[in-house]
Design an enzyme around this catalytic site. Structure first.
Site, PDB file in Angstrom:
ATOM      1  N   HIS A 266     -29.757   0.151 -17.504  1.00 27.85           N
ATOM      2  CA  HIS A 266     -28.694   0.824 -18.266  1.00 27.85           C
ATOM      3  C   HIS A 266     -29.249   2.075 -18.968  1.00 27.85           C
ATOM      4  O   HIS A 266     -28.743   3.179 -18.779  1.00 27.85           O
ATOM      5  CB  HIS A 266     -28.107  -0.158 -19.284  1.00 27.85           C
ATOM      6  N   GLU A 267     -30.294   1.880 -19.752  1.00 28.26           N
ATOM      7  CA  GLU A 267     -30.836   3.012 -20.515  1.00 28.26           C
ATOM      8  C   GLU A 267     -31.406   4.081 -19.586  1.00 28.26           C
ATOM      9  O   GLU A 267     -31.339   5.272 -19.872  1.00 28.26           O
ATOM     10  CB  GLU A 267     -31.890   2.542 -21.526  1.00 28.26           C
ATOM     11  N   HIS A 270     -28.769   6.479 -18.550  1.00 27.15           N
ATOM     12  CA  HIS A 270     -28.589   7.516 -19.575  1.00 27.15           C
ATOM     13  C   HIS A 270     -29.706   8.554 -19.473  1.00 27.15           C
ATOM     14  O   HIS A 270     -29.467   9.754 -19.515  1.00 27.15           O
ATOM     15  CB  HIS A 270     -28.619   6.888 -20.978  1.00 27.15           C
ATOM     16  N   GLU A 296     -21.849   7.177 -20.245  1.00 23.21           N
ATOM     17  CA  GLU A 296     -21.808   5.743 -19.981  1.00 23.21           C
ATOM     18  C   GLU A 296     -21.593   5.468 -18.488  1.00 23.21           C
ATOM     19  O   GLU A 296     -22.047   4.450 -17.970  1.00 23.21           O
ATOM     20  CB  GLU A 296     -20.710   5.111 -20.836  1.00 23.21           C
TER      21      GLU A 296
HETATM   22 ZN    ZN Z   1     -24.878   2.988 -22.840  1.00 22.16          ZN
END
Ligand code: ZN
Length: 501
Positions: A266-267, A270, A296
């Site tokens: 997830h990170e 980003h 996101e």
């Molecule tokens: Zn996020």
């Protein structure tokens, strides 16, 4: 001075702000990762001092005049230059609408509510938080009216996170999500009633240093650039960008290999977005992320769309078995089942890919009603329980697992929650388009050729920064307006697969 000279002065000023903000973020990153306990106070003072410097730069009269002057002469600028001026002015106008006393009062209220929230959640005492939340709701209504009294206050607040998004557009797509998910939730509940979930192969004993090495290996494979980034551990995973340096954090759970893996994916999504922004325009709007929803979309793409796919585990399981011999008996099927477990539950951050969006709908509907004056804070906890029952069919036994679980409202962040579901639906739509253009995306993923997909995202999303607002960026990237249909198709396929187990 000529318009071109003015633009050059603007760029220098924004770059100076970028560098001060970068130094500030580095101090904050360090505070969350390596700062010794004894240094907390001196760090707070450093952060305060640098924040003041940044604020002075942002509000310097010569800078404000310069932006206003340039905004009147957009026709004399190139398309790219005009983007920088337009977005800088938009942001500044929002900030300028709030006088210094209001800003101070707002940040004091938020700081107080945040610390009250920590205790209230621990003690399961919503009544202790309620008066603070009431003040915050009133404050946000004042803020919205100061920025633009002619529009729905919720839409004005929403724009802090998703510039240019109209409330009716948001309601339309979230309405589609609601309608599409309701029958799916019933089917998910039926799957759960039929048979218990088998034990997950990703639960066991996985040493932290081995997990760290494994996660680095996975992130390198998907395209996170460690020459311009790092990953470290922190209590709450986050990512931050310091100039050309993207920093991620994760949290390791020795008994669960999936926890740090999915938070890292997830990170890293980003981080890879930040790494894909135009390096020539760093610190300018053109070189900055488009919106929170688009940000996101990049994290959810790697975490969910790719990271929970069968093709991904066809690729990853052999790699994981080399790192963790205890996984030897695990099958791709068993791992896929474990990482795609779906079940209505109380806590948003622990919920699955499908029901997650219902947690967001609940928050959206409640926060809209709060800001619109249709719901009073005193009735919020009860309204929460009723909506949980309507949307997810479960009712939390206490407020700790209900209305007190998230910090957002105590931090004054109204309009933030919808960006999570926007991210989910943008991600699904982007991947669907990429798959039609790139051919067999599963084969690409199975072969570990992630750069094919990353390059596509760089080309369609990353490099544009704020050149287009999110709605237009998505439409340009995919050929159609943002819609919930691709996400619903994706989730429908997953549920169908679970039903056939
Ligand atoms: Zn996020």
């Amino acid at each position: 001075m000529s318009t071109q000279n003015n633009y050059t002065t603007l760029v220098r000023h924004l770059q100076r702000c970028r560098d001060i903000a970068g130094a500030l973020r580095l101090l904050e990153w360090d505070q969350e990762t390596y700062l010794p306990d004894g240094a907390v106070e001196s760090r707070a003072s450093q952060i305060g001092a640098l924040s003041e410097v940044l604020h002075e730069q942002h509000t310097a009269p010569h800078f404000l005049d310069l932006v206003d002057e340039l905004a009147e002469r957009l026709g004399e600028l190139s398309f790219e230059q005009a983007v920088d001026v337009r977005e800088t002015k938009w942001q500044l106008d929002r900030e300028r609408a709030l006088d210094a006393a209001l800003v101070r009062e707002r940040s004091e209220q938020r700081a107080t509510a945040r610390s009250v929230w920590i205790k209230a959640r621990r003690d399961d005492n919503f009544a202790a938080l309620a008066p603070h939340l009431e003040k915050i709701v009133a404050m946000e209504r004042r803020v919205a009216a100061a920025i633009d009294a002619t529009r729905d206050p919720y839409e004005v607040l929403l724009e802090a996170y998703e510039p240019g998004l109209r409330l009716d557009r948001l309601e339309t797509v979230l309405g589609e999500v609601r309608a599409g998910l309701q029958p799916l939730v019933a089917r998910i509940r039926a799957v759960n009633e039929r048979a218990p979930w088998p034990a997950s192969p990703l639960l066991g004993d996985f040493a932290e240093d081995k997990q760290l090495a494994f996660n680095r290996q996975v992130l390198t494979a998907i395209g996170f650039d460690f020459a311009n980034g790092r990953i470290d551990a922190s209590a709450h995973p986050f990512s931050t960008t310091i100039g050309s340096d993207s920093r991620l954090t994760t949290r390791y759970d020795r008994s669960d290999l999936g926890y740090a893996l999915y938070s890292s994916l997830h990170e890293a999504g980003h981080g890879m977005y930040e790494q894909g922004l135009d390096p020539q325009a760093r610190g300018l709007p053109r070189g900055s992320a488009c919106s929170l929803g688009v940000h996101e979309s990049q994290s959810r793409l790697w975490e969910n769309q790719i990271g929970r796919s069968r093709a991904f585990w066809d690729y990853l399981l052999p790699v994981a078995k080399q790192a963790f011999p205890a996984l030897a008996p695990a099958s791709v099927d068993a791992v896929c089942l474990a990482v795609n477990r779906m079940e209505p539950s109380f806590i948003r951050t622990e919920s699955d890919e499908a029901t997650y969006n219902l947690h967001i709908l609940l928050r959206f509907e409640l926060e809209r009603a709060l800001i619109g004056g249709d719901l009073h804070v005193g009735d919020l906890a009860q309204a929460w329980r009723e909506k949980m029952r309507d949307l997810l069919g479960v009712v939390p036994p206490d407020d700790r697992q209900g209305v007190l679980q998230d910090v957002h409202w105590s931090a004054g962040e109204f309009g933030y929650f919808p960006t999570y579901t926007l991210g989910n639906l943008y991600a699904a739509q982007l991947l669907e388009t990429a798959a039609t253009e790139l051919g067999d995306i599963d084969a690409v993923v199975r072969a570990g050729e992630f750069s094919v997909l990353l390059c596509w995202m760089r080309d369609r999303i990353h490099r544009w920064g704020q050149t287009w607002r999110a709605a237009e960026l998505i439409e340009r990237a995919t050929g159609s307006a943002a819609s919930a249909a691709p996400l619903l198709r994706h989730l429908e396929r997953k549920v169908e697969w679970l039903e056939q187990r």
